[in-house]
Design a protein around this motif. Structure first.
Motif, PDB file in Angstrom:
ATOM      1  N   HIS A 264       0.985  -1.145  -0.054  1.00 50.52           N
ATOM      2  CA  HIS A 264       0.031  -0.010   0.110  1.00 50.52           C
ATOM      3  C   HIS A 264       0.911   1.153  -0.069  1.00 50.52           C
ATOM      4  N   LYS A 267       0.310   5.200   1.499  1.00 46.56           N
ATOM      5  CA  LYS A 267      -0.675   5.318   2.591  1.00 46.56           C
ATOM      6  C   LYS A 267       0.032   6.154   3.627  1.00 46.56           C
ATOM      7  N   CYS A 278      -0.027   0.815  11.133  1.00 48.37           N
ATOM      8  CA  CYS A 278      -1.192   0.275  10.431  1.00 48.37           C
ATOM      9  C   CYS A 278      -2.199  -0.847  11.210  1.00 48.37           C
ATOM     10  N   THR A 312     -16.558   2.223   8.572  1.00 45.01           N
ATOM     11  CA  THR A 312     -16.709   3.276   9.302  1.00 45.01           C
ATOM     12  C   THR A 312     -18.568   3.784   9.551  1.00 45.01           C
ATOM     13  N   SER A 363     -13.348   9.029  11.761  1.00 45.50           N
ATOM     14  CA  SER A 363     -12.743   8.062  11.291  1.00 45.50           C
ATOM     15  C   SER A 363     -12.379   8.044   9.625  1.00 45.50           C
ATOM     16  N   THR A 364     -13.266   8.721   9.007  1.00 44.22           N
ATOM     17  CA  THR A 364     -13.080   8.822   7.354  1.00 44.22           C
ATOM     18  C   THR A 364     -11.907   9.784   7.102  1.00 44.22           C
ATOM     19  N   ILE A 366      -8.884   9.895   8.362  1.00 44.39           N
ATOM     20  CA  ILE A 366      -7.522   9.628   8.626  1.00 44.39           C
ATOM     21  C   ILE A 366      -6.289   9.108   7.530  1.00 44.39           C
ATOM     22  N   HIS A 367      -7.040   8.821   6.284  1.00 48.79           N
ATOM     23  CA  HIS A 367      -6.087   8.467   5.204  1.00 48.79           C
ATOM     24  C   HIS A 367      -6.381  10.103   4.203  1.00 48.79           C
TER      25      HIS A 367
HETATM   26  C1  HEC Z   1      -5.872   5.642  13.073  1.00 47.41           C
HETATM   27  C2  HEC Z   1      -6.512   4.343  12.610  1.00 47.41           C
HETATM   28  C3  HEC Z   1      -5.733   4.088  11.266  1.00 47.41           C
HETATM   29  C4  HEC Z   1      -4.342   3.653  10.854  1.00 47.41           C
HETATM   30  C5  HEC Z   1      -3.192   3.953  11.694  1.00 47.41           C
HETATM   31  C6  HEC Z   1      -4.358   3.199   9.494  1.00 47.41           C
HETATM   32  N1  HEC Z   1      -5.575   3.413   8.987  1.00 47.41           N
HETATM   33 FE1  HEC Z   1      -6.032   2.481   7.165  1.00 47.41          FE
HETATM   34  N2  HEC Z   1      -8.058   3.006   7.658  1.00 47.41           N
HETATM   35  C7  HEC Z   1      -8.452   3.575   8.703  1.00 47.41           C
HETATM   36  C8  HEC Z   1     -10.065   3.828   8.522  1.00 47.41           C
HETATM   37  C9  HEC Z   1     -10.920   4.193   9.516  1.00 47.41           C
HETATM   38  C10 HEC Z   1     -10.389   3.465   7.240  1.00 47.41           C
HETATM   39  C11 HEC Z   1     -11.667   3.714   6.705  1.00 47.41           C
HETATM   40  C12 HEC Z   1     -11.791   4.882   5.676  1.00 47.41           C
HETATM   41  C13 HEC Z   1     -13.059   4.961   5.278  1.00 47.41           C
HETATM   42  O1  HEC Z   1     -13.873   3.982   4.913  1.00 47.41           O
HETATM   43  O2  HEC Z   1     -13.122   6.227   4.677  1.00 47.41           O
HETATM   44  C14 HEC Z   1      -9.165   2.810   6.476  1.00 47.41           C
HETATM   45  C15 HEC Z   1      -8.819   2.646   5.194  1.00 47.41           C
HETATM   46  C16 HEC Z   1      -7.814   1.951   4.717  1.00 47.41           C
HETATM   47  C17 HEC Z   1      -7.792   1.156   3.500  1.00 47.41           C
HETATM   48  C18 HEC Z   1      -8.880   1.082   2.601  1.00 47.41           C
HETATM   49  C19 HEC Z   1      -9.520   2.153   1.906  1.00 47.41           C
HETATM   50  C20 HEC Z   1      -8.475   3.138   0.791  1.00 47.41           C
HETATM   51  O3  HEC Z   1      -8.086   4.095   1.319  1.00 47.41           O
HETATM   52  O4  HEC Z   1      -7.552   2.251   0.081  1.00 47.41           O
HETATM   53  C21 HEC Z   1      -6.291   0.865   3.357  1.00 47.41           C
HETATM   54  C22 HEC Z   1      -6.002   0.106   1.998  1.00 47.41           C
HETATM   55  C23 HEC Z   1      -5.730   1.198   4.639  1.00 47.41           C
HETATM   56  N3  HEC Z   1      -6.530   2.076   5.125  1.00 47.41           N
HETATM   57  C24 HEC Z   1      -4.409   0.895   4.534  1.00 47.41           C
HETATM   58  C25 HEC Z   1      -3.737   1.497   5.828  1.00 47.41           C
HETATM   59  C26 HEC Z   1      -2.302   1.415   5.883  1.00 47.41           C
HETATM   60  C27 HEC Z   1      -1.455   0.648   4.843  1.00 47.41           C
HETATM   61  C28 HEC Z   1      -1.888   2.038   7.016  1.00 47.41           C
HETATM   62  C29 HEC Z   1      -0.674   2.028   7.575  1.00 47.41           C
HETATM   63  C30 HEC Z   1       0.426   2.938   6.836  1.00 47.41           C
HETATM   64  C31 HEC Z   1      -3.126   2.454   7.825  1.00 47.41           C
HETATM   65  N4  HEC Z   1      -4.125   2.132   6.713  1.00 47.41           N
HETATM   66  C32 HEC Z   1      -3.191   2.923   8.986  1.00 47.41           C
HETATM   67  C33 HEC Z   1      -7.864   3.700  10.044  1.00 47.41           C
HETATM   68  C34 HEC Z   1      -6.382   3.624   9.949  1.00 47.41           C
END
Ligand code: HEC
Ligand code: HEC
Ligand code: HEC
Ligand code: HEC
Ligand code: HEC
Ligand code: HEC
Ligand code: HEC
Length: 367
Positions: A264, A267, A278, A312, A363-364, A366-367
């Motif tokens: 990923h 990210k 993650c 979420t 929560s939406t 975070i990324h």
């Molecule tokens: C603080 C909590 C948190 C952390 C730390 C986190 N995530 Fe997420 N991640 C989320 C949440 C909540 C969603 C769902 C967001 C949504 O549905 O809008 C998500 C969605 C995703 C998704 C699927 C949707 C997309 O954007 O493609 C991927 C892949 C992903 N995360 C990868 C990672 C990776 C790799 C890491 C580490 C670098 C990471 N996440 C760290 C909370 C986190």
């Protein structure tokens, strides 16, 4: 043309002519030799018709010249997945008994009945064929225990002792019985199974399709069921991420072969949580073996989940089936809700946020 062939083409006609004129001509129709038959022996020289794969076999063809003569012997071995020519041997001499011996190694893939045919030819085209049969029965290797593996694989043994596979899940639980491998040191006699199905023999319940739950937690030893119900189930095996010889707690760098970010790429995490790994959000402790902590929405178990997807918009109770005995699955499979993903930390003790609704609103973002 190799040397043997030159020998054959030059010498044999000469021999043939000589023997014709000197010995045989007066009685062309009379046999010059007897072919007593074929004897099969093992590598200790014992006569037997029962062999193991990987062992050597001695094939002895006994014959006699009734008068001075010459003979060429050659043969074939045929089995279901083995066919082999026995290299030609030439004998000439006076009236006496002779033996030709071939040594062959039986390939480890051979199983069942094997036929040996040896043809004895005189230069005058007298021709006698004899056949023999033997069976190859697969080796029934036995379990020898992990301590024996330690003599040659000490570093893997030491690493294994640090894992929770120690002591019950030994080397041979995954690699099969090792006695033949220990004797031969050959990779042919030890199994390496890199499929997730191997792990699923223990890390699963029921037929692997239902993720069983109890008291608001995933029951223990179900990583296989969980993994199958996720997007990763199609793109990564257990062994893509795990090297099962190493402990996640004491040898983490060796135990995990890839990091999330290798697949990923790019990210990133925001909201002051750049340092949160993650798996803290995506693999929270939603499984329970022995001890849970917290109360209500803040409850966490003691086994990391393998669900990864955080839904979420879903309410916490929709993560489970209405009767609570299994995880719910939508069209994309099973999922986590915000209480497991966020409230393990945002519980008023470990991080500042503690109100469920205010946490989930973010929560939406975070990324
Ligand atoms: C603080 C909590 C948190 C952390 C730390 C986190 N995530 Fe997420 N991640 C989320 C949440 C909540 C969603 C769902 C967001 C949504 O549905 O809008 C998500 C969605 C995703 C998704 C699927 C949707 C997309 O954007 O493609 C991927 C892949 C992903 N995360 C990868 C990672 C990776 C790799 C890491 C580490 C670098 C990471 N996440 C760290 C909370 C986190
Ligand atoms: C007497 C020494 C010896 C003992 C004891 C031994 N091994 Fe090995 N093992 C070897 C050697 C040498 C190799 C490397 C073979 C090669 O690559 O040609 C090997 C390779 C392996 C491999 C890799 C095979 C492959 O396909 O690359 C596995 C798995 C293995 N051993 C498991 C075990 C297990 C499990 C035990 C205990 C039951 C064990 N070994 C005991 C000597 C030993
Ligand atoms: C939980 C299952 C499991 C256990 C327990 C286990 N292995 Fe393995 N082993 C594997 C798998 C799977 C591979 C293949 C790894 C790969 O190719 O990614 C492997 C590979 C190997 C190899 C090949 C070289 C390497 O390092 O990958 C050797 C040697 C080996 N195992 C020896 C052992 C010994 C010795 C023990 C006990 C101390 C042991 N294994 C315990 C699953 C296991
Ligand atoms: C013969 C049964 C069995 C097999 C096969 C098996 N496991 Fe395990 N595994 C267990 C048990 C039992 C535990 C301990 C569970 C616990 O403590 O909750 C465990 C624990 C683990 C742990 C935690 C280890 C630690 O100390 O960090 C990992 C990771 C793991 N297994 C991965 C795998 C993988 C990957 C495979 C397939 C290559 C596999 N296992 C095959 C039974 C097995
Ligand atoms: C995408 C990578 C990935 C895949 C695929 C994966 N795992 Fe894991 N697994 C992890 C990570 C990362 C951890 C460690 C989390 C931690 O300790 O921070 C882990 C932890 C575990 C644990 C220890 C859980 C605990 O808390 O006791 C077991 C057991 C385990 N995995 C088994 C499996 C099995 C069996 C499979 C295949 C069905 C599998 N894993 C597939 C990444 C993966
Ligand atoms: C071997 C590569 C690989 C590794 C390692 C890996 N992923 Fe993925 N992951 C993927 C792929 C490919 C997809 C997308 C599958 C699809 O869209 O069908 C995915 C999907 C996801 C999703 C979205 C799931 C969904 O259904 O929306 C999340 C969340 C995620 N990964 C988190 C992680 C986390 C966290 C880690 C580390 C523990 C990790 N991944 C490790 C390849 C990987
Ligand atoms: C591993 C623990 C951990 C997890 C899991 C976690 N957080 Fe955090 N979060 C933190 C820490 C530590 C901070 C830094 C500020 C603090 O101490 O409150 C933080 C900060 C935040 C902030 C910003 C607060 C501020 O004042 O800047 C938000 C919003 C937030 N988290 C939401 C979430 C959400 C939503 C999730 C679940 C998807 C989540 N967190 C999961 C530990 C975590």
């Amino acid at each position: 043309m190799n040397r043997k062939n030159i020998f054959l083409t030059l010498l044999l006609p000469v021999l043939a002519i000589c023997s014709c004129f000197i010995f045989v001509c007066p009685a062309l129709s009379i046999e010059t030799f007897d072919f007593a038959g074929i004897t099969l022996k093992d590598d200790q020289g014992n006569v037997t018709t029962d062999f193991k794969p990987g062992k050597t076999i001695q094939i002895e063809a006994a014959f006699s010249f009734k008068r001075a003569g010459a003979a060429i012997l050659h043969g074939t071995i045929t089995a279901e997945n083995w066919s082999q020519d026995l290299s030609p041997k030439i004998r000439f001499g006076l009236h006496a008994n002779y033996t030709a011996v071939w040594t062959q190694t039986i390939p480890s893939t051979v199983n069942g009945q094997v036929r040996v045919d040896v043809t004895l030819l005189s230069p005058l085209h007298e021709r006698l064929v004899r056949s023999a049969f033997f069976t190859v029965t697969p080796i029934q290797a036995e379990y020898v225990g992990a301590k024996v593996c330690n003599t040659c694989h000490p570093s893997l043994y030491a690493a294994w002792q640090q894992t929770r596979h120690y002591p019950a899940v030994g080397c041979e639980s995954c690699h099969g019985p090792g006695s033949e491998h220990v004797l031969t040191r050959s990779p042919e006699f030890i199994v390496i199974d890199t499929s997730s199905g191997l792990c699923g023999r223990c890390h699963s319940r029921n037929d692997g399709t239902v993720i069983e739950a109890e008291g608001g937690f995933i029951k223990s030893l179900q990583q296989f069921n969980e993994w199958r119900a996720t997007a990763h189930g199609n793109v990564a095996e257990c062994g893509t991420c795990h090297n099962p010889h190493y402990s996640l707690s004491t040898d983490r760098a060796d135990a995990l072969k890839v990091s999330c970010i290798e697949c990923h790429a790019g990210k990133t995490v925001s909201l002051s949580m750049q340092t949160v790994a993650c798996e803290e959000c995506h693999m929270p402790f939603a499984g329970l073996k022995s001890q849970s902590s917290g109360t209500g929405l803040y409850r966490t178990g003691d086994i990391r989940s393998h669900l990864w997807r955080i839904k979420t918009e879903a309410d916490p109770q929709t993560m489970f089936s209405p009767d609570g005995t299994a995880l719910a699955q939508d069209s994309k499979g099973a999922f986590l809700t915000d209480n497991f993903a966020c409230l393990g930390c945002h519980n008023g003790i470990n991080a500042r946020f503690e109100d469920f609704e205010s946490v989930r609103k973010t929560s939406t973002l975070i990324h």
